[in-house]
Write a protein that holds these residues in place. Structure first.
Motif, short mmCIF file in Angstrom:
data_model
loop_
_atom_site.label_atom_id
_atom_site.label_comp_id
_atom_site.label_asym_id
_atom_site.label_seq_id
_atom_site.Cartn_x
_atom_site.Cartn_y
_atom_site.Cartn_z
N ASP A 141 1.23 9.00 -6.30
CA ASP A 141 1.06 10.34 -5.73
C ASP A 141 1.02 11.36 -6.87
O ASP A 141 1.99 11.50 -7.62
CB ASP A 141 2.23 10.64 -4.80
CG ASP A 141 2.13 12.02 -4.15
OD1 ASP A 141 1.17 12.76 -4.43
OD2 ASP A 141 3.04 12.37 -3.36
N GLU A 182 0.97 4.33 -2.72
CA GLU A 182 0.82 5.73 -2.32
C GLU A 182 1.96 6.57 -2.87
O GLU A 182 1.75 7.69 -3.33
CB GLU A 182 0.78 5.83 -0.80
CG GLU A 182 -0.50 5.31 -0.18
CD GLU A 182 -0.48 5.40 1.33
OE1 GLU A 182 0.61 5.26 1.92
OE2 GLU A 182 -1.56 5.62 1.93
N ARG A 183 3.16 6.03 -2.82
CA ARG A 183 4.32 6.76 -3.34
C ARG A 183 4.29 6.83 -4.86
O ARG A 183 4.49 7.89 -5.46
CB ARG A 183 5.59 6.08 -2.88
CG ARG A 183 6.87 6.73 -3.41
CD ARG A 183 8.09 5.99 -2.92
NE ARG A 183 9.31 6.52 -3.52
CZ ARG A 183 10.51 5.98 -3.39
NH1 ARG A 183 10.65 4.88 -2.67
NH2 ARG A 183 11.55 6.51 -3.97
N LYS A 189 -8.29 0.98 0.58
CA LYS A 189 -7.58 2.20 0.19
C LYS A 189 -6.67 1.94 -1.01
O LYS A 189 -6.66 2.73 -1.97
CB LYS A 189 -6.74 2.72 1.36
CG LYS A 189 -5.97 3.98 1.04
CD LYS A 189 -5.17 4.45 2.26
CE LYS A 189 -4.38 5.71 1.93
NZ LYS A 189 -3.58 6.18 3.11
N ALA A 190 -5.93 0.85 -0.98
CA ALA A 190 -5.04 0.54 -2.09
C ALA A 190 -5.82 0.29 -3.37
O ALA A 190 -5.43 0.73 -4.46
CB ALA A 190 -4.18 -0.68 -1.74
N GLU A 241 0.83 -1.21 0.00
CA GLU A 241 0.00 0.00 0.00
C GLU A 241 0.86 1.26 0.00
O GLU A 241 0.57 2.22 -0.73
CB GLU A 241 -0.93 0.00 1.20
CG GLU A 241 -1.90 1.18 1.22
CD GLU A 241 -2.92 1.06 2.33
OE1 GLU A 241 -3.01 2.01 3.15
OE2 GLU A 241 -3.63 0.04 2.38
N ALA A 242 1.94 1.26 0.78
CA ALA A 242 2.84 2.40 0.79
C ALA A 242 3.51 2.58 -0.57
O ALA A 242 3.75 3.71 -1.01
CB ALA A 242 3.90 2.22 1.88
N LEU A 282 -6.83 3.60 -4.87
CA LEU A 282 -5.71 4.30 -5.52
C LEU A 282 -5.57 3.88 -6.97
O LEU A 282 -5.39 4.71 -7.87
CB LEU A 282 -4.41 4.03 -4.76
CG LEU A 282 -4.24 4.70 -3.40
CD1 LEU A 282 -3.01 4.14 -2.68
CD2 LEU A 282 -4.09 6.22 -3.57
#
Length: 218
Positions: free
Chosen positions: A123, A119-120, A198-199, A115-116, A202
């Motif tokens: 973005d 997000e990166r 959430k992922a 997930e991080a 995205l």
């Protein structure tokens, strides 16, 4: 991108969609016409200059169809059987994640989870000039012109690659060469296992154009 002058086809290679296997199967047909020798010499010489595709001889591996449409003579471009392979965007991002972890782990320094990673990577502030990898780009951008018109003839799907590759070979007029399985990720499970709500959102937001054009769902 892979072009055959004798068999008149153009393969638009989108990253992480099985393209390495297709290139391996069709590479033998790349040259094989009367000007192969001079073209190969020009290709080698062009490696010392930029842009390398200035004569339509050497396109980048993941060049978009519009690059060939703009650089090649229009009649020749239209005469080619132009095809690509697309992949479910949620699955593609899992493949991208494992590829980076294996091949370029430094790019994921300070990224503790999938997930991080998303997000990166996704973005909006990063901008198109700051790609973490090429799968950040939309697959749909590889097959359209500046007006959004489709400029390839056939879109294969990674999820049914064997069947679609058989159809590609039929349209090109080739006996079906073996399709090797190359660069497959190890140690991964079904892509849906990687996603939180959430992922998932995205990817839905960033790749909305791909979901609409290619008909994918989670």
């Amino acid at each position: 991108m892979l072009i055959s002058y004798t068999h008149r086809f153009l393969f638009v290679h989108i990253a992480k969609t099985g393209g390495t296997s297709i290139r391996a199967a069709l590479r033998r047909y790349r040259w094989g016409w009367p000007y192969s020798g001079p073209l190969l010499l020009c290709d080698l010489l062009s490696q010392m200059t930029r842009p390398r595709h200035i004569l339509g001889i050497k396109f980048p591996r993941h060049a978009k169809a519009i690059a060939a449409q703009e650089m090649l003579p229009r009649a020749f471009y239209e005469s080619l059987f132009k095809f690509t392979v697309v992949r479910n965007p949620w699955d593609l991002q899992v493949s991208s994640y494992h590829h980076l972890r294996h091949e370029h782990p430094r790019l994921l320094d300070g990224v503790p989870s999938f997930e991080a990673f998303l997000e990166r990577k996704l973005d909006p502030a990063r901008g198109r000039e700051d790609l973490l990898d090429v799968s950040q780009e939309l697959q749909s951008d590889y097959v359209v012109d500046l007006r959004g018109n489709l400029i390839v003839d056939y879109i294969a799907h990674y999820e049914r690659l064997e069947d679609d590759f058989t159809e590609i070979c039929r349209r090109i007029g080739l006996s079906h060469p073996p399709l090797p399985r190359l660069r497959q990720a190890e140690g991964r499970t079904d892509y849906r296992d990687y996603y939180s709500a959430k992922a998932r959102a995205l990817v839905t937001r960033h790749y909305a154009a791909d979901l609409e054009r290619f008909g994918y769902s989670f």
